[in-house]
Design a protein around this motif. Sequence first.
Motif, mmCIF file in Angstrom:
data_model
loop_
_atom_site.group_PDB
_atom_site.id
_atom_site.type_symbol
_atom_site.label_atom_id
_atom_site.label_comp_id
_atom_site.label_asym_id
_atom_site.label_seq_id
_atom_site.Cartn_x
_atom_site.Cartn_y
_atom_site.Cartn_z
ATOM 1 N N GLN A 45 9.320 -13.257 -3.264
ATOM 2 C CA GLN A 45 7.984 -13.456 -3.820
ATOM 3 C C GLN A 45 7.756 -12.401 -4.908
ATOM 4 N N TYR A 46 8.361 -12.664 -6.070
ATOM 5 C CA TYR A 46 8.461 -11.633 -7.096
ATOM 6 C C TYR A 46 7.131 -11.327 -7.782
ATOM 7 N N ARG A 47 6.245 -12.285 -7.873
ATOM 8 C CA ARG A 47 4.945 -11.991 -8.478
ATOM 9 C C ARG A 47 4.183 -10.978 -7.645
ATOM 10 N N LYS A 48 4.178 -11.174 -6.337
ATOM 11 C CA LYS A 48 3.513 -10.214 -5.469
ATOM 12 C C LYS A 48 4.261 -8.882 -5.468
ATOM 13 N N ALA A 49 5.587 -8.950 -5.508
ATOM 14 C CA ALA A 49 6.377 -7.720 -5.561
ATOM 15 C C ALA A 49 6.057 -6.929 -6.833
ATOM 16 N N LEU A 50 5.882 -7.635 -7.949
ATOM 17 C CA LEU A 50 5.547 -6.957 -9.207
ATOM 18 C C LEU A 50 4.172 -6.299 -9.132
ATOM 19 N N HIS A 51 3.240 -6.942 -8.443
ATOM 20 C CA HIS A 51 1.903 -6.352 -8.280
ATOM 21 C C HIS A 51 2.003 -4.997 -7.584
ATOM 22 N N PHE A 52 2.764 -4.946 -6.502
ATOM 23 C CA PHE A 52 2.898 -3.682 -5.778
ATOM 24 C C PHE A 52 3.842 -2.718 -6.494
ATOM 25 N N ALA A 53 4.735 -3.241 -7.332
ATOM 26 C CA ALA A 53 5.559 -2.357 -8.154
ATOM 27 C C ALA A 53 4.682 -1.581 -9.140
ATOM 28 N N ILE B 257 1.510 -0.858 -8.714
ATOM 29 C CA ILE B 257 0.746 0.119 -7.930
ATOM 30 C C ILE B 257 1.616 1.317 -7.566
ATOM 31 N N THR B 258 2.852 1.034 -7.133
ATOM 32 C CA THR B 258 3.774 2.114 -6.764
ATOM 33 C C THR B 258 4.020 3.042 -7.941
ATOM 34 N N ALA C 117 5.045 0.883 -1.853
ATOM 35 C CA ALA C 117 6.484 0.650 -2.015
ATOM 36 C C ALA C 117 7.017 -0.269 -0.917
ATOM 37 N N ALA C 118 6.498 -0.084 0.311
ATOM 38 C CA ALA C 118 6.940 -0.940 1.414
ATOM 39 C C ALA C 118 6.556 -2.396 1.169
#
Length: 420
Positions: free
Chosen positions: A16-24, A26-27, A5-6
């Motif tokens: 950097q929404y593509r990377k944010a979506l990747h971790f979204a 996972i979260t 989430a962090a």
Amino acid sequence: MSTAAAFMLAYRLHGQYRKALHFATITEELTRHACVAQPGRIAIRVPSAILQVGITRLLAGEYHRASLLLREAYELRDETWDGRVGGDAAGKLALLFAIRGHTVEAERWLSRHDHGAGSLGWMVPLVQLSAKVAAVLIAVDRLDQAASETALRELEIQVNRERSWAPFVTYARSRYDLLWGDPRTALNRIDRTRAFTGVYHRTAGIEPRLDAVRADLLLAVGRTSEAQELLAERQDSPHLAPVAARLALLADKKPAAREHIAAGLAADEVDLRSQVDLLITSALAEDSPATGRRHLQQAITAAAQGHSYSSFALARRSSLVDVVNAMDTSDRARAEKFLSMAPEPLPLTIDLVELTATEEKVLALLAAGEPRPRMAQLLFVSENTVKFHVRNLYRKLGADSREDALARAHHLRLLQTTDA
């Protein structure tokens, strides 16, 4: 889960929404697994985690998935210590539906927004922001100028503190300015916002819609060539199909308008506002009067059900009135009501000048003051060929001298200027 989430939040804040979506992703997956493996330990943290994943997907433009997650967070609002979850989720849902022109649904969620109750003091403005942006978009879509101005006055957020939401604020203000404000100010505001948010935020989900309103603003101030260039650069974006169709129709190119309309209506998850927009333009682009009336009837029905009327302000009024007058009484009455509420921000016709590559070179040489013999040398052609291209250029620009041609070209923004 906390680490994922962090990372999601960090990448989101930097655009950097593509990377944010990747971790979204996972979260969300870790949250679902934890709910099964350790329900007692994790349950209280689930609503906040789901809310943040939903916000990330909203910012990235994944509206359908975002709506499901934000609804889930809202339903779980009483199962967490975080008192802002319910209000924040409702505000984000109101914004999501307002962006897509689903005004009735946006109003429903806006009524559930509790103005940041339960939030820490410093977070209240951030929780309120999405709902305030939604209120502006709702009022604009309803063609309610007074309510729009009231909502804009309440939209007070320091944009310099929140890069992620700055384009949303600018989008709402620009839609108002297109109808009732100053289009030139709106264009400058869009440019300033993009300079502030930086290159990474250009991948945000709101950006295609910001491009669309920018193209309409360019048409409103007569900068047709720039609008045409923008549409050409973003031709794969379904959100720009209504503007492209409108431009083609204003240029009296009905076949091209119909192509843009068909492409826009065939796109996945067509927004209600875009659907109404395309149907109205289709009513004017059809060669068959009966088909045109049918499409306008569909647009009127959809607009009435969704309380989204702003598309009527962007249609060529004189042509639309002719179609409306040929309709049945009930549909005609509703259409006349929408039109009576609507301003007319766009011109009735546009100057659409399309130059060949050679004509663009000739125009640049004319602007540089080159004589025709020198132009022939630089272009590796004869002087007669240069004369031929100059005549065509003058004809397209409606000019009869070099001075007139250059003045016209500058007016249409066909030449790069060095103005400050």
